[in-house]
Design a protein around this motif. Structure first.
Motif, PDB file in Angstrom:
ATOM      1  N   LYS A  50       0.845  -1.205   0.000  1.00  0.00           N
ATOM      2  CA  LYS A  50       0.000   0.000   0.000  1.00  0.00           C
ATOM      3  C   LYS A  50       0.871   1.242   0.000  1.00  0.00           C
ATOM      4  O   LYS A  50       1.883   1.318   0.694  1.00  0.00           O
ATOM      5  CB  LYS A  50      -0.900  -0.004   1.254  1.00  0.00           C
ATOM      6  CG  LYS A  50      -1.706   1.268   1.490  1.00  0.00           C
ATOM      7  CD  LYS A  50      -2.847   1.383   0.506  1.00  0.00           C
ATOM      8  CE  LYS A  50      -3.808   2.503   0.884  1.00  0.00           C
ATOM      9  NZ  LYS A  50      -3.179   3.844   0.775  1.00  0.00           N
ATOM     10  N   VAL A  51       0.504   2.225  -0.815  1.00  0.00           N
ATOM     11  CA  VAL A  51       1.144   3.542  -0.777  1.00  0.00           C
ATOM     12  C   VAL A  51       0.064   4.591  -0.545  1.00  0.00           C
ATOM     13  O   VAL A  51      -1.127   4.330  -0.730  1.00  0.00           O
ATOM     14  CB  VAL A  51       1.898   3.848  -2.093  1.00  0.00           C
ATOM     15  CG1 VAL A  51       3.048   2.873  -2.303  1.00  0.00           C
ATOM     16  CG2 VAL A  51       0.941   3.820  -3.276  1.00  0.00           C
ATOM     17  N   LYS A  52       0.492   5.788  -0.138  1.00  0.00           N
ATOM     18  CA  LYS A  52      -0.464   6.858   0.127  1.00  0.00           C
ATOM     19  C   LYS A  52      -0.638   7.731  -1.104  1.00  0.00           C
ATOM     20  O   LYS A  52       0.336   8.112  -1.757  1.00  0.00           O
ATOM     21  CB  LYS A  52       0.006   7.714   1.302  1.00  0.00           C
ATOM     22  CG  LYS A  52      -0.058   6.996   2.650  1.00  0.00           C
ATOM     23  CD  LYS A  52       0.317   7.933   3.793  1.00  0.00           C
ATOM     24  CE  LYS A  52       0.192   7.228   5.136  1.00  0.00           C
ATOM     25  NZ  LYS A  52       0.528   8.128   6.266  1.00  0.00           N
ATOM     26  N   GLY A  87       1.945  12.673  -2.609  1.00  0.00           N
ATOM     27  CA  GLY A  87       1.336  11.362  -2.818  1.00  0.00           C
ATOM     28  C   GLY A  87       1.991  10.607  -3.965  1.00  0.00           C
ATOM     29  O   GLY A  87       2.787  11.152  -4.732  1.00  0.00           O
ATOM     30  N   THR A  88       1.662   9.318  -4.078  1.00  0.00           N
ATOM     31  CA  THR A  88       2.196   8.468  -5.139  1.00  0.00           C
ATOM     32  C   THR A  88       1.127   8.244  -6.198  1.00  0.00           C
ATOM     33  O   THR A  88      -0.039   7.993  -5.878  1.00  0.00           O
ATOM     34  CB  THR A  88       2.653   7.117  -4.569  1.00  0.00           C
ATOM     35  OG1 THR A  88       3.645   7.343  -3.566  1.00  0.00           O
ATOM     36  CG2 THR A  88       3.217   6.225  -5.662  1.00  0.00           C
ATOM     37  N   ILE A  89       1.557   8.347  -7.460  1.00  0.00           N
ATOM     38  CA  ILE A  89       0.626   8.162  -8.565  1.00  0.00           C
ATOM     39  C   ILE A  89       0.559   6.690  -8.956  1.00  0.00           C
ATOM     40  O   ILE A  89       1.591   6.044  -9.155  1.00  0.00           O
ATOM     41  CB  ILE A  89       1.071   8.987  -9.785  1.00  0.00           C
ATOM     42  CG1 ILE A  89       1.289  10.450  -9.402  1.00  0.00           C
ATOM     43  CG2 ILE A  89       0.068   8.870 -10.917  1.00  0.00           C
ATOM     44  CD1 ILE A  89       1.884  11.277 -10.513  1.00  0.00           C
ATOM     45  N   LYS A  93      -2.146  -1.054  -4.411  1.00  0.00           N
ATOM     46  CA  LYS A  93      -3.196  -1.055  -3.396  1.00  0.00           C
ATOM     47  C   LYS A  93      -3.442  -2.498  -2.946  1.00  0.00           C
ATOM     48  O   LYS A  93      -3.199  -3.430  -3.717  1.00  0.00           O
ATOM     49  CB  LYS A  93      -4.489  -0.461  -3.964  1.00  0.00           C
ATOM     50  CG  LYS A  93      -4.373   1.000  -4.384  1.00  0.00           C
ATOM     51  CD  LYS A  93      -5.693   1.510  -4.944  1.00  0.00           C
ATOM     52  CE  LYS A  93      -5.568   2.968  -5.362  1.00  0.00           C
ATOM     53  NZ  LYS A  93      -6.841   3.487  -5.926  1.00  0.00           N
ATOM     54  N   PRO A  94      -3.907  -2.706  -1.719  1.00  0.00           N
ATOM     55  CA  PRO A  94      -4.159  -4.074  -1.249  1.00  0.00           C
ATOM     56  C   PRO A  94      -5.144  -4.813  -2.153  1.00  0.00           C
ATOM     57  O   PRO A  94      -6.210  -4.295  -2.488  1.00  0.00           O
ATOM     58  CB  PRO A  94      -4.753  -3.867   0.149  1.00  0.00           C
ATOM     59  CG  PRO A  94      -4.241  -2.541   0.584  1.00  0.00           C
ATOM     60  CD  PRO A  94      -4.176  -1.713  -0.660  1.00  0.00           C
ATOM     61  N   HIS A  95      -4.758  -6.008  -2.562  1.00  0.00           N
ATOM     62  CA  HIS A  95      -5.665  -6.850  -3.339  1.00  0.00           C
ATOM     63  C   HIS A  95      -5.171  -8.291  -3.298  1.00  0.00           C
ATOM     64  O   HIS A  95      -4.015  -8.556  -2.983  1.00  0.00           O
ATOM     65  CB  HIS A  95      -5.762  -6.361  -4.797  1.00  0.00           C
ATOM     66  CG  HIS A  95      -4.529  -6.578  -5.605  1.00  0.00           C
ATOM     67  ND1 HIS A  95      -3.459  -5.720  -5.561  1.00  0.00           N
ATOM     68  CD2 HIS A  95      -4.175  -7.568  -6.478  1.00  0.00           C
ATOM     69  CE1 HIS A  95      -2.504  -6.159  -6.374  1.00  0.00           C
ATOM     70  NE2 HIS A  95      -2.906  -7.273  -6.930  1.00  0.00           N
ATOM     71  N   ALA A  96      -6.066  -9.213  -3.590  1.00  0.00           N
ATOM     72  CA  ALA A  96      -5.732 -10.640  -3.582  1.00  0.00           C
ATOM     73  C   ALA A  96      -5.168 -11.039  -4.942  1.00  0.00           C
ATOM     74  O   ALA A  96      -5.598 -10.536  -5.983  1.00  0.00           O
ATOM     75  CB  ALA A  96      -6.966 -11.464  -3.256  1.00  0.00           C
ATOM     76  N   TYR A  97      -4.201 -11.950  -4.916  1.00  0.00           N
ATOM     77  CA  TYR A  97      -3.604 -12.446  -6.157  1.00  0.00           C
ATOM     78  C   TYR A  97      -4.181 -13.795  -6.564  1.00  0.00           C
ATOM     79  O   TYR A  97      -3.918 -14.282  -7.656  1.00  0.00           O
ATOM     80  CB  TYR A  97      -2.088 -12.592  -5.987  1.00  0.00           C
ATOM     81  CG  TYR A  97      -1.340 -11.286  -6.025  1.00  0.00           C
ATOM     82  CD1 TYR A  97      -0.856 -10.764  -7.220  1.00  0.00           C
ATOM     83  CD2 TYR A  97      -1.123 -10.553  -4.864  1.00  0.00           C
ATOM     84  CE1 TYR A  97      -0.170  -9.562  -7.261  1.00  0.00           C
ATOM     85  CE2 TYR A  97      -0.435  -9.350  -4.892  1.00  0.00           C
ATOM     86  CZ  TYR A  97       0.034  -8.863  -6.090  1.00  0.00           C
ATOM     87  OH  TYR A  97       0.714  -7.662  -6.128  1.00  0.00           O
TER      88      TYR A  97
END
Length: 211
Positions: A50-52, A87-89, A93-97
């Motif tokens: 995760k990044v902001k 912020g980061t472009i 983001k958190p997600h399942a693989y």
């Protein structure tokens, strides 16, 4: 195919067992093996990266200076991704693989993996491995007797064996699993499968039940 049954000293017992052709003798399907291994490894990923974004980093929301008349470029606030600390472009983001595989595909992959090991003569059938207590040295001696001490071995058992499980935890290249829990990744990740005689009998009983 007929395979000799060995004892824990690595000697032939004089008995043989039949490995079912429908499980150990098919032509391996490498693509479904790849898919099953890929799914297994993907499911192990936590996916918590995760990044902001500019909406989540700290900083004032006021415009740095007016839009026109300064001779400089147009600027928004200090949280702009172009500034240090902004912020980061398009960051992760958190997600399942994990992804879905049909049951028939997973079963075919498992059978293909077992047949692959059989074609490589990487299957050893032994009598029941009895251990009165968890002893790493005893397990290492057994692996040495079976001439697989220098290989990555997977012991396949019909039911849980607490002493054997605890013994394998201290041996980096040896693991144990139940027949009901075995998966394609574990089979392909091992150099050799050490299968107990009772486990092979379960294979044969299942084939007879299907027939």
């Amino acid at each position: 195919m007929q395979v000799d049954v060995l004892d824990i000293k690595g000697q032939k017992t004089g008995r043989t067992v039949e490995l079912p052709q429908e499980i150990f003798g098919i032509e391996p399907n490498n693509h479904v093996i790849y898919l099953a291994v890929k799914q297994y490894l993907a499911a192990r990923r936590s996916g918590t990266h995760k990044v902001k974004t500019r909406a989540e980093v700290q900083g004032a929301s006021r415009k740095l200076h007016k839009q026109k008349g300064t001779g400089g470029s147009r600027k928004g606030n200090i949280r702009n991704p172009l500034y240090k600390g902004g912020g980061t472009i398009f960051g992760p983001k958190p997600h399942a693989y994990d992804f879905k595989l049909n049951r028939k595909v997973k079963d075919l992959a498992k059978i293909s993996a077992l047949s692959h090991k059989a074609k490589e003569s990487a299957i050893i059938v032994v009598e029941e491995i009895k251990m009165d207590a968890p002893k790493t040295k005893q397990l290492v001696d057994i692996m040495g007797n079976l001439k697989v001490a220098d290989k990555k071995a997977l012991i396949v058992l019909p039911e849980y064996n607490d002493n054997l499980y605890l013994s394998t935890r201290n041996v980096p290249n040896v693991a144990s699993t139940l027949l009901a829990d075995i998966n394609t990744y574990e089979i392909m990740n091992a150099d050799v499968l050490v299968i107990t005689e009772n486990t092979v009998n379960i294979f044969n009983e299942e084939e007879e039940a299907v027939a």
